[in-house]
Scaffold this active site. Sequence first.
Site, short mmCIF file in Angstrom:
data_model
loop_
_atom_site.label_atom_id
_atom_site.label_comp_id
_atom_site.label_asym_id
_atom_site.label_seq_id
_atom_site.Cartn_x
_atom_site.Cartn_y
_atom_site.Cartn_z
N TYR A 134 32.12 9.95 61.43
CA TYR A 134 32.83 9.39 62.58
C TYR A 134 33.12 10.51 63.56
O TYR A 134 33.87 11.44 63.24
CB TYR A 134 34.12 8.71 62.11
N LYS A 162 29.30 6.68 63.11
CA LYS A 162 29.98 5.98 64.20
C LYS A 162 30.18 7.00 65.31
O LYS A 162 30.97 7.94 65.18
CB LYS A 162 31.33 5.42 63.74
#
Length: 294
Positions: A134, A162
């Site tokens: 992330y 992400k």
Amino acid sequence: MQLSGIITALATPFTLEGAVDFEAWSRLIAQQLEGGVHGIVVAGSTGEANALDDGEYDALLQAAVRQVAGRVPVLAGTGTSNTAKTIALTRRAAQLGADAALVVTPPYVRPTQDGLIAHFRTVADQGGLPVVLYNVPGRTGCDMQPATVAGLASHPNIIAIKEAVDGEARMQTLLALRSPQFAVLSGDDPTASRAILAGAAGLVSVGSNAAPRAFRRLFDLAHDGRAADAQAQDGRMRGLHAFLAAEPNPIPVKALLAEFGYGHGLRLPLLPLSAGPRAGLAAIVAAVRDLEAA
């Protein structure tokens, strides 16, 4: 595990007294499943993870795993500023039934790119869950570069990233790293349509807390390559995107969720939505109702 589609980064509802509202939590998860999302994140940044104590974290994750019952993946936010703590929290999430760990770049400490590679490889080796990288430098002060992601994408236990940097060139570079084992997910609602049309596997979304059907529709159109229809759907959602960016996440989305009966308020140091954005809240509620009914 192959992640794709709309994955909602769930907000954590609280009662008026400030406790976790587990009844609202259950209704919010039910709404997500009924709206057709492809996964949920428990205790990410939208879920105010840093404001939860250990017991609350465990109870929220257990409740989500129990209610979802394997219908969609449940991701647990487990990233911290320390590798050993991240491993311990990832192992705990695995024991509680999470399907994967969403691991943010270590906030505040600003590791080097080599340090990021060592951190994520160690978590993937020892944490006991598939890892979703992330990258959200606006929150962490640490920007994981595409070359660093390339050094991690082949790890057998790192399954996705992400990416929350709004940049078309950045996304294109990351998309070149896709494989059957490694997915690229947008982490930016306003540019997700463009990313999915370009080949991203999906979106980890804030706005789908309030509008899961609308975001599922956006994904389906973009994933099917229906560019004009996807762009039109995205255009109908621009007001929602702008509202959710009016103040730091999750302040706006929690104000919106409260209007729909999913909890009350935030925990300090976050304060309720200020007067300026609040003046437009009623219009956004009406717009979301229209989007969900369409």
